[in-house]
Design an enzyme around this catalytic site. Structure first.
Site, PDB file in Angstrom:
ATOM      1  N   HIS A  28     119.181 -29.628 101.405  1.00 47.70           N
ATOM      2  CA  HIS A  28     118.771 -30.717 102.300  1.00 47.70           C
ATOM      3  C   HIS A  28     117.537 -30.310 103.109  1.00 47.70           C
ATOM      4  O   HIS A  28     117.368 -29.134 103.444  1.00 47.70           O
ATOM      5  CB  HIS A  28     119.912 -31.068 103.260  1.00 47.70           C
ATOM      6  CG  HIS A  28     121.167 -31.497 102.555  1.00 47.70           C
ATOM      7  ND1 HIS A  28     122.129 -30.589 102.157  1.00 47.70           N
ATOM      8  CD2 HIS A  28     121.599 -32.717 102.155  1.00 47.70           C
ATOM      9  CE1 HIS A  28     123.121 -31.245 101.551  1.00 47.70           C
ATOM     10  NE2 HIS A  28     122.823 -32.526 101.534  1.00 47.70           N
ATOM     11  N   ASP A  74     124.112 -24.828  99.147  1.00 48.06           N
ATOM     12  CA  ASP A  74     124.379 -26.085  98.439  1.00 48.06           C
ATOM     13  C   ASP A  74     123.353 -26.390  97.353  1.00 48.06           C
ATOM     14  O   ASP A  74     123.443 -27.426  96.696  1.00 48.06           O
ATOM     15  CB  ASP A  74     124.524 -27.265  99.422  1.00 48.06           C
ATOM     16  CG  ASP A  74     123.477 -27.287 100.505  1.00 48.06           C
ATOM     17  OD1 ASP A  74     122.495 -26.526 100.408  1.00 48.06           O
ATOM     18  OD2 ASP A  74     123.632 -28.070 101.464  1.00 48.06           O
ATOM     19  N   HIS A 120     119.918 -29.136 110.933  1.00 46.06           N
ATOM     20  CA  HIS A 120     119.794 -30.577 111.215  1.00 46.06           C
ATOM     21  C   HIS A 120     119.958 -30.922 112.703  1.00 46.06           C
ATOM     22  O   HIS A 120     119.680 -32.058 113.096  1.00 46.06           O
ATOM     23  CB  HIS A 120     120.842 -31.368 110.435  1.00 46.06           C
ATOM     24  CG  HIS A 120     120.715 -31.265 108.946  1.00 46.06           C
ATOM     25  ND1 HIS A 120     119.551 -31.569 108.262  1.00 46.06           N
ATOM     26  CD2 HIS A 120     121.614 -30.877 107.993  1.00 46.06           C
ATOM     27  CE1 HIS A 120     119.745 -31.375 106.964  1.00 46.06           C
ATOM     28  NE2 HIS A 120     120.977 -30.954 106.775  1.00 46.06           N
ATOM     29  N   ASP A 159     118.025 -24.496 101.418  1.00 45.70           N
ATOM     30  CA  ASP A 159     119.140 -25.443 101.395  1.00 45.70           C
ATOM     31  C   ASP A 159     118.757 -26.684 100.567  1.00 45.70           C
ATOM     32  O   ASP A 159     117.595 -27.034 100.461  1.00 45.70           O
ATOM     33  CB  ASP A 159     119.416 -25.846 102.849  1.00 45.70           C
ATOM     34  CG  ASP A 159     120.724 -26.561 103.077  1.00 45.70           C
ATOM     35  OD1 ASP A 159     121.661 -25.909 103.574  1.00 45.70           O
ATOM     36  OD2 ASP A 159     120.801 -27.771 102.784  1.00 45.70           O
TER      37      ASP A 159
HETATM   38 ZN   LIG Z   1     122.479 -28.666 102.961  1.00 44.25          ZN
END
Ligand SMILES: [Zn+2]
Length: 379
Positions: free
Chosen positions: A182, A263, A144, A180
């Site tokens: 996200h 995650d 990110h 992931d």
């Molecule tokens: Zn994540």
């Protein structure tokens, strides 16, 4: 050959890059990243006899000059100053995203991410110099991070820095697969429209950072698949064979970078996907033959047992170990010593304490996943 000195057309690894800076380092008592992760992988791998000295590379810390390949001078100066002073001004908080709930001020807030970035840069450069090889950097995967600001628990973007280093060393096709929960917004921002990079991300729909929509193409460089909560191993297999493997294979990458954020596992407290760790291993086994160079990174993962088991199992697979059904006493001791680091979370299921691999989490392949795969196949 020593893993620390890759040369010419030789092979590098398999090597695990780690550091003791993660041991005892925390984003603070209320932050999901208060839990240990990389230290668990090192301890559990050592307990299993999987990490002899020649397979372990201490992570160098990246210098600011190397971080400037993606991050701005102002931001790097602000990040170092925040670590030195233990505080940030309102102006720095607003401008650079430092000192927020997601990206708090903490004791190693520059050195820790610079060590993660240094490990990924070491691996990227070693792999680019060698003809073949495989390196695992569980402290990497901070997908990110943005050029001028911290974002989503990430202060620096080691993924971008590593891929840039590979391109700078002369590789011309790098594939990036992000497992992931996200979406990899920072990586997309860096490589959108760059024909040398192919990005594939599978992530939970309707979850922060809300980017990576099905119809987004990142200027032709990205294939993004949002999946509904409850995403299971059977659906992950359909996605592997219907999207990930064919899109990587047709690109014929010279290097493959896989972000193995933990995650997406069922036990993770921050997302609602339901994979077993077997789904990650199945994806990696399918991907391995598609590239001569393989860089495996960490990422998210906020359940201390499930993240430590996943990344240790990945290292075991990468380094050719037989993955045991039941852990030996030394390994169980490592997992028994972990905790959530705050009250209010449920005790781990006993299977998280004495086994390395989860039971498979198969289920129906829901029509929206089949439809989205069909849509992406048409592109
Ligand atoms: Zn994540």
């Amino acid at each position: 050959m020593k893993p620390g000195r890759p040369v010419g057309q030789s092979a590098v690894g398999p090597v695990l890059v780690g550091s003791d800076i993660y041991r005892g380092s925390s984003y603070g008592p209320a932050h999901p990243l208060r839990v240990p992760r990389v230290s668990t992988v090192i301890d559990l791998a050592r307990a299993l006899g999987w990490l002899p000295p020649e397979r372990f590379q201490p992570s160098p810390r990246a210098r600011p000059a190397a971080l400037r390949a993606f991050h701005s001078d102002d931001y790097l100066a602000a990040l170092q100053a925040a670590e030195a002073e233990g505080r940030v001004s309102d102006e720095v908080r607003a401008r650079h995203g430092l000192g927020t709930l997601s990206n708090p001020v903490f004791a190693q807030m520059f050195r820790r991410p610079a060590t993660g970035a240094g490990g990924t840069l070491w691996a990227a450069e070693a792999l680019a110099r060698a003809a073949t090889g495989a390196v695992h950097v569980p402290g990497g995967g901070t997908h990110h991070g943005l050029p001028d600001r911290a974002n989503g628990f990430c202060y620096l973007n080691d993924v971008v820095l590593g891929i840039k280093a590979m391109l700078g060393a002369g590789l011309s096709r790098v594939a990036y697969v992000d497992l992931d929960a996200h979406h990899c917004d920072g990586v997309e921002a860096a490589f959108a429209g760059d024909a040398r990079v192919r990005m594939i991300s599978v992530h939970e729909e309707g979850r922060w950072p809300f980017s990576g929509r099905l119809t987004d193409t990142a200027g032709g460089s990205g294939f993004f698949l949002p999946v509904p909560n409850g995403y299971n191993d059977s659906e992950a297999r359909a996605v592997l064979h219907g999207l990930i493997l064919p899109r990587v294979a047709e690109f014929a990458p010279e290097a493959l970078v896989v972000q193995c954020g933990a995650d997406s596992l069922d036990e993770d407290p921050l997302s609602r996907l339901c994979l077993s760790n077997r789904a990650y291993l199945e994806a990696l086994a399918g991907l391995r033959p598609l590239s001569p160079r393989l860089l495996l990174l960490g990422g998210g993962g906020y359940n201390p047992w499930s993240v430590g088991r996943l990344w240790t199992a990945i290292w075991g697979w990468l380094s050719g170990q037989d993955l045991p059904d039941r852990l030996p006493p030394d390994g169980r001791e490592v997992l028994a010593a972990l905790s959530w680091g705050r009250p209010g979370r449920p005790d781990p299921d006993p299977s998280l304490l004495d086994r390395l691999l989860d039971d498979p989490r198969e289920g129906p392949i829901r029509p929206e996943i089949a439809d989205r795969l069909g849509w992406l196949r048409q592109r």
